[in-house]
Every structure is written in C-alpha cells, then in structure tokens.
Design an enzyme around this catalytic site. Structure first.
Site, PDB file in Angstrom:
ATOM      1  CE  LYS A 200      -8.475  12.228-100.861  1.00 36.30           C
ATOM      2  NZ  LYS A 200      -7.831  11.573-100.090  1.00 36.30           N
TER       3      LYS A 200
HETATM    4  C1  LIG Z   1      -7.139  10.333 -99.656  1.00 38.21           C
HETATM    5  C2  LIG Z   1      -6.924  10.755 -97.960  1.00 38.21           C
HETATM    6  C3  LIG Z   1      -6.860   8.882 -97.581  1.00 38.21           C
HETATM    7  C4  LIG Z   1      -6.614   7.765 -98.549  1.00 38.21           C
HETATM    8  O1  LIG Z   1      -8.020   7.532 -99.078  1.00 38.21           O
HETATM    9  P1  LIG Z   1      -7.849   6.496-100.293  1.00 38.21           P
HETATM   10  O2  LIG Z   1      -9.553   6.226-100.634  1.00 38.21           O
HETATM   11  O3  LIG Z   1      -7.635   4.880 -99.607  1.00 38.21           O
HETATM   12  O4  LIG Z   1      -6.778   7.015-101.426  1.00 38.21           O
HETATM   13  C5  LIG Z   1      -6.469   9.204 -95.811  1.00 38.21           C
HETATM   14  N1  LIG Z   1      -5.601  10.018 -95.927  1.00 38.21           N
HETATM   15  C6  LIG Z   1      -5.755  11.074 -96.250  1.00 38.21           C
HETATM   16  C7  LIG Z   1      -5.804  11.958 -95.421  1.00 38.21           C
HETATM   17  C8  LIG Z   1      -6.721  11.152 -97.914  1.00 38.21           C
HETATM   18  O5  LIG Z   1      -6.385  12.662 -97.511  1.00 38.21           O
END
Ligand SMILES: *Cc1c(COP(=O)(O)O)cnc(C)c1O
Length: 361
Positions: A200
């Site tokens: 992330k």
């Molecule tokens: C944060 C994110 C998600 C969703 O993750 P959650 O933990 O469910 O909030 C999905 N795809 C991407 C690219 C993300 O950055």
C-alpha cells in the site's frame, strides 16, 4: 495514554459547534480532527519521540527523499461508534501486519505491530469526540510513513516519520445508491509481477491517476485494472478489490497473486460469505468471461470493496468496444446483505465469532 506517546494539548481545539457541523455531513477526506500522532525513526534511535500534538504542516527540506524517490506507504482503517457511545476498531492487527509488509517491500523500517496498534489507539482515545454517530459514518484513520531524510542519493533513507491523522467520514461515493460504472483501460496497467502492487504505497496511486482521469473522461466512476501480462484477467480498482456473484449463489474474487492489494475487507467478506454457507472461490476471472456471464445471466452481481466505501455494487463496465451491464445497473441484494453483516460487526451490533471487533474506549 500509552507512556511511549507524549500528549501535547492544543491551545486552539476546534469549537464544539464547528465540530458538530462537520460531523453532520463529513464527506470523505476533507475535514480533519485536532490532533496527529508523530513518531520519528533514525538508524541510531529506532522508533522514538512519539507525540500526539496539534495537527499542523510539516517543515520539509526541498531535498527530502520522499519528494524525489517516493518512499511512502500508508494504511486506511476506521474507528466506529458503538451503541454504548464508545469507540471500536476493526482488525487493527491486520492493518499493522500489512503496514509492516508494505514497509519491507519499500525498503523502509517496520513499525512493530504492537506499537502500530498502540499508536492508533492513542489517537482514537484523544479524538473520541470526533466519531460520527452510528449511521452517520465513522472516523477514518490514515497511518502513513515517509522518508524524511534530506539526501538526493538513491538508497533507502536513513530517517522516517510515522504519522497518523484522522478524518471523520460519511459516504465515500456521491452516488452510493446507484451501481458504480467502471472503465477498463487499454492504455494503462496498475501493477506488474515483481512490482509494488501488493504494497500500500502512494506510488501505486500516482501511477493510476492517469487511468482514473481516462475513466472520468469516459463518464465512468472508477478504473478497473486488468493484469499487466495478458491484459485479460480482472485485478482490482485503483483502491478496491472486486467480487462476482453467480446464479448458483457462489462468489468469486481474483486471487492474491502479488499484483493485487490484499484487502482486509476482501478477506473479511470471504470469511463472512463462507460463514453464510456460500462457496467463495479465489480464482482468475477474465474480462471476456465477465461479458459472456453477464449476457447469459450466470453473473448476477458484481461489487467492489474496501475500508473507505465498504461494499459498492458495480452496475456497468465499459471500455473500447466493451459494454457490460450487471443486474440492470442497480445494486444487488448479496452486496447489500454482506455490507450490512460487516457494518453490524464494525459497530459491535452483531456476534463476532472471529474476534475482529476491538473496543478502544
Ligand atoms: C487499500 C486498498 C484496497 C482495500 O483494502 P482494505 O483493507 O479492504 O481497505 C484495495 N485495493 C487497493 C489498491 C488498496 O490500496
């Protein structure tokens, strides 16, 4: 508060009337609470100087490494109001683990999981009054870390800041009730094997913005990314994972192949759906299969999911020579059912057999 964090009260908290006004219609990501948590990491000291203080701009050297080489990661999580007026978190350990995994991928120091969770709790305790009431939204928490060293050489930085800010949040999409429309880009991909797709990091988002702009020009809400190699397999949206619902009641979602962000909402929905007796397959799904399944009626619903928007039905998918309508373009009952089940656990209103609900105050 945890003795590792010093608390510096602000001299100018937001007046209560202003806060109430904001909480009545928080929107998403535009209003912020009074405080932020900041911790600094250097090679010599490790994580030190944890402080909860008034939210304020940083002084950043023009040579600050993050401004040049984008060593930056973040998390997205929420604090929820409970029926007794308290506050709760949801699976914060999973966010802590993912933050550590992202740090490793970006050659950054890891925040120990226990420290990450304590830091999040410390900020939530201070900002208790910023939680919207049940049904009005939640308090979105944004932990992030960036390379703060002033140095232009290309190597992992020697200094980092770990910061958490908080923002009261209502609905993520303006048209949440209608089905989302997605644009399949021919020109852009989000992540390639060996790349940073499972981390992330801000860079993934920067790289997706041109595709998102293309989607907006085509009149669509969001971009849907296909895999980088065959340009055929559905991966995810810019910031949400995807699910498919079939006429036999089963669900499918693309597998975590290293190019998809391992969403905590995704993981939770898999568990909840299986708990309701549904079959859930983690398997590749091709865009041409999506088209033929929607036409034949085998595919009855599709939805996107993530912490910010929770669950959002997909009504349409468009691209060059492609036009798919799912369940008449309207939100589907399975998406609504799973969303309600998850939201009930968020607020502590439903049994929690998996131990996801965490009371904070
Ligand atoms: C944060 C994110 C998600 C969703 O993750 P959650 O933990 O469910 O909030 C999905 N795809 C991407 C690219 C993300 O950055």
């Amino acid at each position: 508060m945890d003795p590792r964090f010093r608390f510096e009260p602000t001299a100018v908290p937001m007046p209560e009337a202003t806060r109430r006004e904001i909480l009545a219609a928080p929107g998403f990501g535009k209003a912020f609470t009074d405080y932020m948590l900041v911790m600094r990491h250097t090679a010599q000291t490790g994580w030190a100087e944890g402080v909860v203080r008034a939210r304020a701009p940083f002084q950043i050297d023009p040579a600050c490494a993050v401004l040049h080489y984008a060593q930056e990661i973040f998390e997205g999580m929420k604090a929820y109001r409970t029926p007794d007026g308290g506050a709760a978190l949801f699976r914060s350990g999973a966010n802590a683990r993912r933050f550590a995994d992202s740090a490793e991928r970006m050659a950054m120091p890891q925040v120990p999981e226990e420290l990450f969770r304590s830091a999040v709790c410390a900020l939530v305790e201070v900002e208790r009054d910023w939680l919207p009431d049940i049904g009005q939204g939640s308090l979105y928490l944004r932990p992030f870390m960036f390379a703060s060293e002033a140095f232009l050489g290309v190597r992992p930085a020697a200094e980092y800041l770990f910061v958490i800010i908080a923002s009261p949040a209502g609905a993520y999409f303006k048209r949440e009730a209608a089905g989302l429309s997605l644009w399949v880009s021919d020109s852009y991909i989000r992540a390639a094997p060996g790349g940073t797709g499972a981390a992330k990091c801000g860079g993934n988002y920067a790289g997706g913005l041109a595709a998102q702009a293309e989607a907006a020009r085509a009149g669509c809400d969001q971009v849907l990314f296909l895999d980088a190699v065959e340009r055929r397999w559905v991966e995810e949206l810019g910031g949400m994972n995807v699910f498919f619902v079939f006429d036999d009641g089963s669900l499918a979602t693309p597998p975590l192949s290293g190019t998809i962000l391992p969403g905590i909402t995704r993981d939770s929905l898999i568990t909840l759906a299986r708990g309701c007796g549904r079959e859930v397959r983690e398997e590749p799904y091709a865009i041409d299969q999506w088209r033929s399944d929607a036409q034949s009626g085998r595919l009855v619903e599709a939805f996107a999911c993530g912490t910010a928007a929770v669950v959002a039905s997909i009504g349409q998918v468009r691209g060059a020579g492609l036009e798919i309508t799912i369940s008449g373009g309207r939100p589907g009952p399975v998406a609504a059912e799973l969303r309600a089940a998850l939201v009930d656990i968020h607020h502590g209103r439903a049994p929690d057999p998996h131990g996801w609900f965490e009371k904070v105050s």
